[in-house]
Design a protein around this motif. Sequence first.
Motif, mmCIF file in Angstrom:
data_model
loop_
_atom_site.group_PDB
_atom_site.id
_atom_site.type_symbol
_atom_site.label_atom_id
_atom_site.label_comp_id
_atom_site.label_asym_id
_atom_site.label_seq_id
_atom_site.Cartn_x
_atom_site.Cartn_y
_atom_site.Cartn_z
ATOM 1 N N THR A 123 0.845 -1.188 0.000
ATOM 2 C CA THR A 123 0.000 0.000 0.000
ATOM 3 C C THR A 123 0.880 1.238 0.000
ATOM 4 N N ILE A 124 0.658 2.091 -0.982
ATOM 5 C CA ILE A 124 1.394 3.360 -1.048
ATOM 6 C C ILE A 124 0.520 4.461 -0.459
ATOM 7 N N SER A 125 1.153 5.393 0.222
ATOM 8 C CA SER A 125 0.411 6.514 0.793
ATOM 9 C C SER A 125 1.369 7.695 0.924
ATOM 10 N N ARG A 126 0.807 8.855 1.187
ATOM 11 C CA ARG A 126 1.656 10.032 1.342
ATOM 12 C C ARG A 126 1.097 10.932 2.415
ATOM 13 N N ASP A 127 1.985 11.609 3.087
ATOM 14 C CA ASP A 127 1.622 12.617 4.076
ATOM 15 C C ASP A 127 2.364 13.881 3.674
ATOM 16 N N ASN A 128 1.697 14.734 2.933
ATOM 17 C CA ASN A 128 2.364 15.927 2.423
ATOM 18 C C ASN A 128 2.774 16.878 3.548
ATOM 19 N N ALA A 129 2.079 16.820 4.648
ATOM 20 C CA ALA A 129 2.444 17.674 5.783
ATOM 21 C C ALA A 129 3.813 17.273 6.346
ATOM 22 N N LYS A 130 4.132 15.985 6.215
ATOM 23 C CA LYS A 130 5.427 15.488 6.689
ATOM 24 C C LYS A 130 6.431 15.365 5.545
ATOM 25 N N ASN A 131 5.980 15.754 4.342
ATOM 26 C CA ASN A 131 6.876 15.687 3.182
ATOM 27 C C ASN A 131 7.425 14.280 2.971
ATOM 28 N N THR A 132 6.554 13.288 3.154
ATOM 29 C CA THR A 132 6.992 11.893 3.139
ATOM 30 C C THR A 132 5.969 11.017 2.417
ATOM 31 N N VAL A 133 6.486 10.053 1.689
ATOM 32 C CA VAL A 133 5.661 9.038 1.046
ATOM 33 C C VAL A 133 6.047 7.682 1.642
ATOM 34 N N TYR A 134 5.065 6.806 1.795
ATOM 35 C CA TYR A 134 5.279 5.519 2.434
ATOM 36 C C TYR A 134 4.936 4.371 1.493
ATOM 37 N N LEU A 135 5.559 3.240 1.752
ATOM 38 C CA LEU A 135 5.189 1.995 1.082
ATOM 39 C C LEU A 135 5.071 0.932 2.159
ATOM 40 N N GLN A 136 3.835 0.582 2.494
ATOM 41 C CA GLN A 136 3.583 -0.479 3.456
ATOM 42 C C GLN A 136 3.599 -1.807 2.715
ATOM 43 N N MET A 137 4.464 -2.696 3.164
ATOM 44 C CA MET A 137 4.635 -3.975 2.478
ATOM 45 C C MET A 137 4.271 -5.094 3.446
ATOM 46 N N ASN A 138 3.218 -5.825 3.117
ATOM 47 C CA ASN A 138 2.761 -6.944 3.929
ATOM 48 C C ASN A 138 2.916 -8.251 3.159
ATOM 49 N N SER A 139 2.824 -9.357 3.879
ATOM 50 C CA SER A 139 2.910 -10.685 3.271
ATOM 51 C C SER A 139 4.118 -10.788 2.346
ATOM 52 N N LEU A 140 5.243 -10.352 2.846
ATOM 53 C CA LEU A 140 6.449 -10.310 2.014
ATOM 54 C C LEU A 140 6.915 -11.703 1.609
ATOM 55 N N LYS A 141 7.443 -11.770 0.407
ATOM 56 C CA LYS A 141 7.923 -13.018 -0.175
ATOM 57 C C LYS A 141 9.416 -12.885 -0.482
ATOM 58 N N PRO A 142 10.121 -13.998 -0.582
ATOM 59 C CA PRO A 142 11.542 -13.914 -0.925
ATOM 60 C C PRO A 142 11.785 -13.169 -2.233
ATOM 61 N N GLU A 143 10.862 -13.269 -3.163
ATOM 62 C CA GLU A 143 11.030 -12.578 -4.448
ATOM 63 C C GLU A 143 10.851 -11.074 -4.345
ATOM 64 N N ASP A 144 10.461 -10.576 -3.192
ATOM 65 C CA ASP A 144 10.400 -9.135 -2.969
ATOM 66 C C ASP A 144 11.767 -8.568 -2.581
ATOM 67 N N THR A 145 12.725 -9.440 -2.369
ATOM 68 C CA THR A 145 14.071 -8.992 -2.002
ATOM 69 C C THR A 145 14.674 -8.133 -3.101
#
Length: 122
Positions: free
Chosen positions: A69-91
């Motif tokens: 899930t990608i999200s952004r908080d412009n007030a904090k000048n930051t963008v996030y990438l929440q990564m769940n259910s990670l797999k070895p191929e995400d390395t």
Amino acid sequence: QLQLVESGGGLVQPGGSLRLSCAASGFTLDYYDIGWFRQAPGKEREGVSCISSSGGRIRYVDSVKGRFTISRDNAKNTVYLQMNSLKPEDTAVYYCAADHYMSLSLYEYKFWGQGTQVTVSS
């Protein structure tokens, strides 16, 4: 000087979660579209997700849909990438990038961070 700095990477077991952050300095992210990319050893850099400046438009590559899930908080000048259910191929090394065109193509982005390593392994 325009700068993007990624953080939040690390070693996680399969099925685990990480949240990556992309913080901007020297400019305001409000007017920029942001992309997250990754590059595994021996592979080309690929687009993972992107978000429009307002946050109203979002795209994901098929391989991460339902897990990231990608999200952004412009007030904090930051963008996030929440990564769940990670797999070895995400390395991979994960990068964020900024420009004025939302795309999963790396060629559309002018400004890049240095990357953060994500390793998914038991």
